[in-house]
Design a protein around this motif. Structure first.
Motif, PDB file in Angstrom:
ATOM      1  N   GLU A 269       0.848  -1.142   0.059  1.00  0.00           N
ATOM      2  CA  GLU A 269      -0.071  -0.030  -0.074  1.00  0.00           C
ATOM      3  C   GLU A 269       0.886   1.366  -0.028  1.00  0.00           C
ATOM      4  O   GLU A 269       0.741   2.016  -0.820  1.00  0.00           O
ATOM      5  CB  GLU A 269      -1.089   0.107   1.274  1.00  0.00           C
ATOM      6  N   LEU A 270       1.753   1.258   0.980  1.00  0.00           N
ATOM      7  CA  LEU A 270       2.899   2.498   0.819  1.00  0.00           C
ATOM      8  C   LEU A 270       3.552   2.661  -0.504  1.00  0.00           C
ATOM      9  O   LEU A 270       3.969   3.704  -0.863  1.00  0.00           O
ATOM     10  CB  LEU A 270       3.767   2.158   1.962  1.00  0.00           C
ATOM     11  N   TRP A 271       3.969   1.555  -1.212  1.00  0.00           N
ATOM     12  CA  TRP A 271       4.741   1.344  -2.294  1.00  0.00           C
ATOM     13  C   TRP A 271       3.830   2.125  -3.485  1.00  0.00           C
ATOM     14  O   TRP A 271       4.154   2.900  -4.158  1.00  0.00           O
ATOM     15  CB  TRP A 271       5.075   0.026  -2.812  1.00  0.00           C
ATOM     16  N   ALA A 272       2.496   1.652  -3.550  1.00  0.00           N
ATOM     17  CA  ALA A 272       1.832   2.011  -4.555  1.00  0.00           C
ATOM     18  C   ALA A 272       1.592   3.623  -4.297  1.00  0.00           C
ATOM     19  O   ALA A 272       1.594   4.387  -5.594  1.00  0.00           O
ATOM     20  CB  ALA A 272       0.465   1.426  -4.446  1.00  0.00           C
ATOM     21  N   ALA A 273       1.453   3.938  -3.137  1.00  0.00           N
ATOM     22  CA  ALA A 273       1.229   5.666  -2.944  1.00  0.00           C
ATOM     23  C   ALA A 273       2.409   6.579  -3.232  1.00  0.00           C
ATOM     24  O   ALA A 273       2.623   7.296  -3.735  1.00  0.00           O
ATOM     25  CB  ALA A 273       0.767   5.808  -1.593  1.00  0.00           C
ATOM     26  N   LYS A 274       3.477   5.649  -3.062  1.00  0.00           N
ATOM     27  CA  LYS A 274       4.890   6.398  -3.031  1.00  0.00           C
ATOM     28  C   LYS A 274       5.366   6.507  -4.590  1.00  0.00           C
ATOM     29  O   LYS A 274       5.983   7.421  -5.051  1.00  0.00           O
ATOM     30  CB  LYS A 274       5.982   5.793  -2.456  1.00  0.00           C
ATOM     31  N   GLU A 275       4.927   5.374  -5.351  1.00  0.00           N
ATOM     32  CA  GLU A 275       5.200   5.562  -6.780  1.00  0.00           C
ATOM     33  C   GLU A 275       4.459   6.878  -7.452  1.00  0.00           C
ATOM     34  O   GLU A 275       5.015   7.315  -8.471  1.00  0.00           O
ATOM     35  CB  GLU A 275       4.862   4.290  -7.461  1.00  0.00           C
ATOM     36  N   ILE A 276       3.306   7.067  -7.029  1.00  0.00           N
ATOM     37  CA  ILE A 276       2.425   8.155  -7.672  1.00  0.00           C
ATOM     38  C   ILE A 276       3.309   9.306  -7.244  1.00  0.00           C
ATOM     39  O   ILE A 276       3.457  10.237  -7.874  1.00  0.00           O
ATOM     40  CB  ILE A 276       1.052   8.087  -7.250  1.00  0.00           C
ATOM     41  N   GLU A 277       3.312   9.592  -5.751  1.00  0.00           N
ATOM     42  CA  GLU A 277       3.954  10.549  -5.650  1.00  0.00           C
ATOM     43  C   GLU A 277       5.364  11.016  -6.079  1.00  0.00           C
ATOM     44  O   GLU A 277       5.635  12.243  -6.184  1.00  0.00           O
ATOM     45  CB  GLU A 277       4.305  10.554  -3.646  1.00  0.00           C
ATOM     46  N   SER A 278       6.132  10.066  -6.143  1.00  0.00           N
ATOM     47  CA  SER A 278       7.439  10.116  -6.621  1.00  0.00           C
ATOM     48  C   SER A 278       7.553  10.539  -8.164  1.00  0.00           C
ATOM     49  O   SER A 278       8.289  11.212  -8.520  1.00  0.00           O
ATOM     50  CB  SER A 278       8.274   8.768  -6.473  1.00  0.00           C
ATOM     51  N   ARG A 279       6.513   9.977  -8.916  1.00  0.00           N
ATOM     52  CA  ARG A 279       6.509  10.366 -10.291  1.00  0.00           C
ATOM     53  C   ARG A 279       6.103  11.875 -10.331  1.00  0.00           C
ATOM     54  O   ARG A 279       6.780  12.267 -11.134  1.00  0.00           O
ATOM     55  CB  ARG A 279       5.488   9.762 -11.157  1.00  0.00           C
ATOM     56  N   ALA A 280       5.224  12.399  -9.701  1.00  0.00           N
ATOM     57  CA  ALA A 280       4.958  13.580  -9.546  1.00  0.00           C
ATOM     58  C   ALA A 280       6.200  14.550  -9.127  1.00  0.00           C
ATOM     59  O   ALA A 280       6.140  15.608  -9.825  1.00  0.00           O
ATOM     60  CB  ALA A 280       3.506  13.799  -8.684  1.00  0.00           C
ATOM     61  N   ALA A 281       6.835  14.190  -8.148  1.00  0.00           N
ATOM     62  CA  ALA A 281       7.838  15.032  -7.746  1.00  0.00           C
ATOM     63  C   ALA A 281       8.972  15.180  -8.960  1.00  0.00           C
ATOM     64  O   ALA A 281       9.345  16.362  -9.148  1.00  0.00           O
ATOM     65  CB  ALA A 281       8.553  14.482  -6.421  1.00  0.00           C
ATOM     66  N   VAL A 282       9.206  14.056  -9.487  1.00  0.00           N
ATOM     67  CA  VAL A 282      10.490  14.039 -10.384  1.00  0.00           C
ATOM     68  C   VAL A 282       9.802  14.905 -11.690  1.00  0.00           C
ATOM     69  O   VAL A 282      10.733  15.706 -12.297  1.00  0.00           O
ATOM     70  CB  VAL A 282      10.795  12.977 -10.858  1.00  0.00           C
ATOM     71  N   GLU A 283       8.588  14.825 -12.132  1.00  0.00           N
ATOM     72  CA  GLU A 283       8.237  15.401 -13.274  1.00  0.00           C
ATOM     73  C   GLU A 283       8.050  17.162 -12.863  1.00  0.00           C
ATOM     74  O   GLU A 283       8.219  17.922 -13.733  1.00  0.00           O
ATOM     75  CB  GLU A 283       6.675  15.163 -13.462  1.00  0.00           C
TER      76      GLU A 283
END
Length: 325
Positions: A269-283
Motif C-alpha cells: 500500500e505504501l509502495w503504490a502511494a509512493k510511486e504516484i508521489e515520486s513520479r509527480a515529484a520528478v516531473e
C-alpha cells in the motif's frame, strides 16, 4: 537486622521486575539502504511493531536506514555472519548466490506488478524464500521493488540502439551487467550511494531504478531523462540471519513469519502511494518521462536467458512463473 520500610520494599520489587522485563526484550537491528520514510523502511518498522505485539514485547526491531550499517553487499555478509540481525535487501544484491531467486532477476520475467504478486504470494514464492536457507539467511517475505527503468543525463531511450556505449550503473549483479550489455550499453556495478556523484561528474551517463529511488536519491536532479522500458521487477526480500533464527524457538519462528507476512500488505500500500508521489515529484523537477515499445527490449534478452537458465530445474521454474495468471 535491617528492614526496608514496606513502601520502599515494594518499590524495590517493582524496579527489579522492570529490569527483568527490560532485559528479556531482544532488540533486533535491521539494515536498509533507503532513507527514513521509504516504503521498505516503514514496512520493516511495521513488522517490528507487529512482532512486538505477537511476542508480548519480547522482541522489537530497530531499523537502521540510509545505509547506516553499510551498502547492501557489505550488509549481506554481516547478516550472514550474525553481526546484523535482519536486512531488507533487493534480490539483485544476492547476485547468483541463490539460483531460484536468480530467476526473479531475469528481465521481463514478470509481465506486471499483479503477475509478480500472484507468483510470489503462491507456492512458487514459498519455494524461492526457502532457497535462501542455503546462504546463511532465512527469507521471511517479499516486498515490492517496483518496475525498474533506465534514466540518463543526455537523451530519451526509445530503442536498445539508443543505449549503445552508454555507461549505466547497475547493482553488483552479473545478470544486470549482461542485460545492459545485451542492450549495447556499458554496465558499471557501483554502490547505490555513489550513483548521484557518478552521474554528476560524468563517470556515469545514467542508471536504472524505480520511481521512488529515482526520486528519493535525487537522481532526477542529474539525470532528467527517464524511459519507461520497465526491464525489471526485482522483488525486495526481508531476511533474518540464520545465526539469529536458529536461536529462536519454533513457536517464535512461526510468529516472525506471521509478522513478516502481515507487513507485506502494508508495504504494498505504501509502495503504490509512493510511486504516484515520486513520479509527480520528478516531473515537477523537470524530468522527461517517455513510453517505449518494449518488444525490441524483450527480444534482446535471449542471450541473458540462454546464459542463466541452463539448469532443468530453473527452466521449469521459469515456465511455471510464465504460466502463472
Amino acid at each position: 537486622m535491617f528492614h526496608l520500610p514496606k513502601l520502599a520494599a515494594t518499590a524495590l520489587v517493582a524496579a527489579s521486575l522492570m529490569v527483568s522485563t527490560a532485559s528479556a526484550q531482544t532488540v533486533l537491528r535491521s539494515s536498509d539502504t533507503h532513507p527514513d520514510g521509504y516504503p521498505t523502511v516503514e514496512a520493516v518498522k511495521a513488522f517490528g511493531e507487529i512482532l512486538s505485539e505477537k511476542t508480548d514485547g519480547r522482541y522489537s526491531v530497530e531499523v537502521f536506514h540510509s545505509s547506516q550499517l553499510g551498502e547492501e553487499k557489505d550488509t549481506i555478509e554481516q547478516t550472514q555472519f550474525g553481526v546484523i540481525d535482519m536486512n531488507r535487501i533487493s534480490i539483485g544484491a544476492f547476485n547468483t548466490q541463490v539460483p531460484a531467486a536468480t530467476v526473479t532477476q531475469l528481465p521481463y520475467i514478470f509481465r506486471s506488478a499483479d503477475h509478480m504478486h500472484h507468483v510470489l504470494d503462491g507456492p512458487i514464492g514459498e519455494e524461492i524464500l526457502a532457497a535462501f536457507d542455503d546462504v546463511g539467511v532465512v527469507a521471511l517475505a517479499f516486498y515490492d521493488g517496483g518496475a525498474r527503468s533506465f534514466y540518463n543525463s543526455s537523451k530519451p531511450i526509445t530503442t536498445p540502439a539508443d543505449m549503445a556505449g552508454m555507461k549505466v550503473r547497475v547493482m553488483q549483479s552479473d545478470i544486470f551487467v549482461d542485460m545492459v550489455a545485451a542492450f549495447g550499453g556499458n554496465a558499471t556495478p557501483m554502490p547505490y550511494g555513489e550513483v548521484y556523484s557518478g552521474i554528476q561528474t560524468g563517470i556515469l551517463d545514467g542508471a536504472e531504478n524505480n520511481f521512488p529511488s529515482y526520486d528519493t536519491a535525487g537522481h532526477a536532479e542529474v539525470a532528467q531523462f527517464y524511459s519507461l522500458d520497465e526491464h525489471l521487477m526485482v522483488p525486495e526480500v526481508l531476511v533474518i540471519s540464520k545465526v539469529v533464527w536458529d536461536g529462536l524457538t519454533p513457536e517464535d519462528q512461526t510468529l516472525f513469519r506471521e509478522a513478516a507476512k502481515e507487513s507485506v500488505a502494508i508495504q504494498r500500500e505504501l509502495w503504490a502511494a509512493k510511486e504516484i508521489e515520486s513520479r509527480a515529484a520528478v516531473e515537477a523537477l523537470g524530468a522527461t518521462i517517455n513510453e517505449v515499445d518494449k518488444k525490441p527490449f524483450i527480444d534482446a534478452m535471449g542471450p541473458v536467458y540462454d546464459k542463466y537458465v541452463t539448469d532443468p530445474a530453473l527452466k521449469d521454474l521459469v515456465a511455471r512463473i510464465q504460466a502463472t495468471e
